[in-house]
Write an enzyme that holds these catalytic residues in place. Structure first.
Site, PDB file in Angstrom:
ATOM      1  N   HIS A  13       0.801  -1.224   0.000  1.00  0.00           N
ATOM      2  CA  HIS A  13       0.000   0.000   0.000  1.00  0.00           C
ATOM      3  C   HIS A  13       0.836   1.278   0.000  1.00  0.00           C
ATOM      4  CE1 HIS A  13      -3.807  -2.031   0.325  1.00  0.00           C
ATOM      5  NE2 HIS A  13      -3.386  -2.729   1.358  1.00  0.00           N
ATOM      6  N   GLN A  56      -0.408 -13.520   5.311  1.00  0.00           N
ATOM      7  CA  GLN A  56      -1.538 -12.748   5.821  1.00  0.00           C
ATOM      8  C   GLN A  56      -2.859 -13.439   5.500  1.00  0.00           C
ATOM      9  OE1 GLN A  56       0.177  -8.446   4.617  1.00  0.00           O
ATOM     10  NE2 GLN A  56      -1.828  -8.409   5.604  1.00  0.00           N
ATOM     11  N   GLU A 113      -6.781 -12.446   5.520  1.00  0.00           N
ATOM     12  CA  GLU A 113      -7.485 -11.165   5.537  1.00  0.00           C
ATOM     13  C   GLU A 113      -8.946 -11.264   5.103  1.00  0.00           C
ATOM     14  OE1 GLU A 113      -4.733  -7.908   4.121  1.00  0.00           O
ATOM     15  OE2 GLU A 113      -3.826  -9.598   3.063  1.00  0.00           O
ATOM     16  N   ALA A 157      -7.868  -4.730   8.844  1.00  0.00           N
ATOM     17  CA  ALA A 157      -8.579  -3.794   7.965  1.00  0.00           C
ATOM     18  C   ALA A 157      -9.352  -4.535   6.882  1.00  0.00           C
ATOM     19  CB  ALA A 157      -7.602  -2.802   7.345  1.00  0.00           C
ATOM     20  N   ASP A 158      -8.656  -5.407   6.147  1.00  0.00           N
ATOM     21  CA  ASP A 158      -9.327  -6.151   5.083  1.00  0.00           C
ATOM     22  C   ASP A 158     -10.313  -7.170   5.641  1.00  0.00           C
ATOM     23  OD1 ASP A 158      -8.365  -5.252   2.428  1.00  0.00           O
ATOM     24  OD2 ASP A 158      -6.417  -5.720   3.266  1.00  0.00           O
TER      25      ASP A 158
END
Length: 263
Positions: free
Chosen positions: A45, A147, A149, A174-175
């Site tokens: 990101h 990760q 997610e 977050a995701d």
């Protein structure tokens, strides 16, 4: 060859980290002396590329903080380049199942254990072939963190944990909260329950659980549950909120407003 971060996780020593999104070697070195156990160089990101990751690795190298690099995707070509410039610990985003976890591991290993291309004469990682037996020792020094997610990844967690070569599993709040229908609200009770259950499951499987959480109470809660690598802040957020607070003390008004964000 050694990987101090991997050794700490194996020993069960909690590691406290900071997320780096400024994509700048000067700021990376600045926080490298702050006392964090690890620093995440974000290629997903933040506006990083192989060159900016390299300069941040070089900036962090003299300090005790250990670098962790997140590629933009589970891509063996990109992973090969990041390993060649010196990354030893990778945080691979959006891993959904055991097959994708195996792909991530294979990308970090030289044959026959994996598919990493051999270019050590060109690689900072081998110090341009000045490290004796690099090709034979590099595999063991790699630390692969994946990760999870999404709800799909959560449902496949048990099989992901069975993949040989996975050192840790990082929960992306977050995701995950967005995928569960609570975008921007990782503190929703349903999201928190999923996170806490995953931490316990990951630790019980003998792997290292990890997460990013700037909320101090929640970060400490995750550590109590057994999380072993926890990022507790983001450099961009520290700079933005610190600058705003300083300006506000002298009567400045915020010109922009919006969602507070996850971190």
């Amino acid at each position: 060859m050694k990987n101090a971060f991997k050794d700490a996780l194996k020993a069960g020593r909690p590691q406290i980290g900071l997320w780096l999104g400024l994509a700048n070697s000067y700021s990376a070195e600045l926080v490298a002396g702050a006392g964090f156990d690890w620093l995440l160089i974000d290629g997903e990101h933040a506006p990083n590329n192989v060159q900016t990751v390299l300069t941040q690795l070089q900036a962090i190298a003299p300090y005790p903080s250990q670098p962790v690099v997140r590629p933009s995707w589970n891509d063996p070509v990109q992973i090969k380049q990041l390993l060649d410039v010196g990354a030893q610990t990778l945080l691979v985003p959006m891993v959904q199942n055991a097959d994708e976890a195996r792909d991530a591991v294979a990308a970090t290993r030289y044959p026959p254990a994996g598919i990493r291309g051999v270019g050590s004469a060109l690689a900072r990682a081998s110090r341009w072939n000045r490290i004796p037996d690099y090709l034979h020792e590099a595999n063991d020094a790699m630390c692969v963190l994946v990760q999870i997610e999404t709800r799909e990844a959560m449902s496949n967690l048990a099989s992901i944990l069975d993949v040989d070569g996975i050192d840790g599993v990082f929960i992306g709040p977050a995701d995950l909260s967005a995928d569960m229908g609570f975008a921007g609200n990782p503190q929703h009770p349903a999201v928190q329950a999923a996170i806490e259950n995953a931490i316990v499951q990951i630790r019980a499987a003998g792997k290292a659980p990890g997460i990013l959480m700037a909320n101090e109470a929640l970060a400490k809660r995750y550590l109590e549950l057994g999380a072993l690598f926890v990022a507790v802040g983001v450099d961009t957020t520290l700079l933005a909120r610190g600058a705003e607070a300083l300006a506000a003390r002298f009567g400045a008004e915020k010109k922009l407003s919006g969602a507070s964000g996850v971190y």
